[in-house]
Design an enzyme around this catalytic site. Structure first.
Site, mmCIF file in Angstrom:
data_model
loop_
_atom_site.group_PDB
_atom_site.id
_atom_site.type_symbol
_atom_site.label_atom_id
_atom_site.label_comp_id
_atom_site.label_asym_id
_atom_site.label_seq_id
_atom_site.Cartn_x
_atom_site.Cartn_y
_atom_site.Cartn_z
ATOM 1 N N SER A 217 0.830 -1.207 0.000
ATOM 2 C CA SER A 217 0.000 0.000 0.000
ATOM 3 C C SER A 217 0.866 1.259 0.000
ATOM 4 C CB SER A 217 -0.969 -0.037 1.181
ATOM 5 O OG SER A 217 -1.973 0.931 1.033
ATOM 6 N N ASP B 173 -8.302 -2.663 -7.212
ATOM 7 C CA ASP B 173 -7.723 -2.499 -5.877
ATOM 8 C C ASP B 173 -8.796 -1.951 -4.933
ATOM 9 O OD1 ASP B 173 -6.423 -0.799 -3.714
ATOM 10 O OD2 ASP B 173 -4.671 -1.816 -4.536
ATOM 11 N N HIS C 17 -6.491 -5.810 -1.698
ATOM 12 C CA HIS C 17 -5.499 -4.771 -1.448
ATOM 13 C C HIS C 17 -4.422 -5.370 -0.548
ATOM 14 C CE1 HIS C 17 -3.941 -0.704 -1.079
ATOM 15 N NE2 HIS C 17 -3.939 -0.815 0.236
#
Length: 398
Positions: free
Chosen positions: A173, A269, A336
């Site tokens: 991330s 995502d 994600h």
């Protein structure tokens, strides 16, 4: 009821056994020496990381993985972070579980299990790009992420990384974005002759307008870069031609990276769908709420909008070029971060592309066994996905 309780107890015990088998706990290390250099978290506390040392043939191989956790874009949001682990090492857990890419077992992490595996904690709020000398007198905030990055790497070099034969900078991330932004910097800090590569998990955030047509993420990133004084720490190959905040987007700067780079990302995502495509500010009536919680609940028109987002995402990734030093694993899952959890990194039921798990694709690419540049067919064709289902509470997950 007793029967149900008994079944639930058996389930919990089995789950604990699986978790214990697939993960283990690693103590925190504080980089106290960084404080004198001004390389500190938002609240002035020292940086930190967790390390499980390598062994055998992996003793001189280093995986440095950056934790995720979004960004803060002004004094108010950055001050709020100091009340959490994302702004203060005083609030970080003393131990965290290592699994997936951090696993120390060959059956769970075949190519990197015996490497030195490090998880760098994230407490600066700008993907390690900020560096402002002055401490904000009103809030006592330190915007020093770029210094933190260097201080952590220097600490690791002193602990043996100066002898590295192979090294990877990775992250999830906001940490995945860090691994892209700092890829060449990382290589430059390591000894000449070290085989250095980078890969990003769920860090390829794109500059897309939200469902209301507003440039929400572009404005947000502009505030992040301005607040943290990030411009001087973003790649010059990009800032020499574009506004600095646009260089926070990989699509604008990744092409200029000289070090080999691998991108692991879901085309849908879940963080980007929730926060870039359909943030709450663009959806005041909550029409996207159920869809963002569970992709199965998306309407036909919402799925069409998400297919258009996928097209924008793939167009952005295409800018990486076709060199085999670039790799990518772009699946069509609603997910994600897929490298830190065993179920999505390497297991019998893990997501696959071209019959390869993420772990196998990354390993083959890193060791030059075979290049890997694969893009999945559109949702819902991939039956190997582990699609995220969120609880009903809206909260940012980067």
């Amino acid at each position: 009821m007793n029967g149900r309780l008994q079944q639930w107890s058996v389930f919990v015990v089995c789950l604990l056994i699986v978790l214990r088998t697939e993960s283990f706990f690693v103590d925190i290390t504080y980089v106290q020496s960084a404080v004198a250099k001004g390389a500190v978290c938002l609240d002035g506390s020292p940086p930190a990381y967790h390390i499980d040392k390598g062994s055998g043939a992996g003793i001189n191989n280093w995986l440095v993985h950056i934790e995720g956790g979004g960004w803060c874009n002004n004094a108010t949001t950055c001050l709020a972070r100091t009340k959490t682990r994302l702004g203060s090492s005083k609030l970080m857990a003393e131990q965290i579980a290592f699994s997936g890419i951090f696993s120390n077992k060959p059956q769970f992490n075949p190519d990197f299990y015996n490497w030195n595996r490090i998880k760098v904690r994230y407490c600066d709020g700008a993907s390690f790009t900020g560096d402002i000398d002055a401490v904000d007198p009103k809030t006592n905030l330190y915007y020093r992420g770029a210094r933190v990055f260097v201080a952590v790497i220097e600490d690791l070099l002193a602990k043996g990384m100066k002898n590295a034969e192979n090294a990877i900078l990775s992250g999830c991330s906001a940490g995945g974005l860090t691994s892209i932004l700092h890829c060449d910097n990382f290589k430059a800090l390591l000894p000449v002759g070290t085989n250095v590569k980078c890969f990003s998990d769920a860090g390829f955030f794109i500059n897309a307008k939200d469902v209301s047509g507003a440039p929400h993420i572009q404005d947000f990133y502009n505030d992040v870069v301005t607040t943290h004084g990030s411009a001087k720490n973003l790649p010059q190959s990009c800032t020499s031609r574009l506004k600095p905040s646009l260089c926070f987007f990989p699509q604008n700067m990744a092409q200029g990276i000289r070090t080999p780079l691998f991108i692991v990302n879901a085309a849908y995502d879940s963080w980007q769908i929730k926060n870039i495509l359909a943030p709450g500010v663009a959806d005041p009536h909550g029409l996207w709420h159920d869809c963002k919680t569970d992709i199965i609940k998306c309407s036909t028109s919402q799925l069409q909008t998400m297919q258009e987002f996928r097209s924008q995402f793939l167009n952005a990734v295409s800018g990486l070029g076709s060199s085999t030093s670039r790799g990518y694993f772009i699946n069509s899952c609603y997910a994600h971060c897929q490298t830190e959890m065993q179920e999505t990194w390497y297991r019998s039921d893990s997501p696959v592309l071209n019959n390869k798990t993420i772990a196998k694709a990354v390993g083959d690419w890193f060791y030059d066994r075979s290049p890997f540049q694969k893009i999945d067919c559109p949702y819902p064709c991939d039956k190997t996905c582990h699609n995220r289902v969120f609880d009903q509470q809206e909260y940012p997950l980067a």
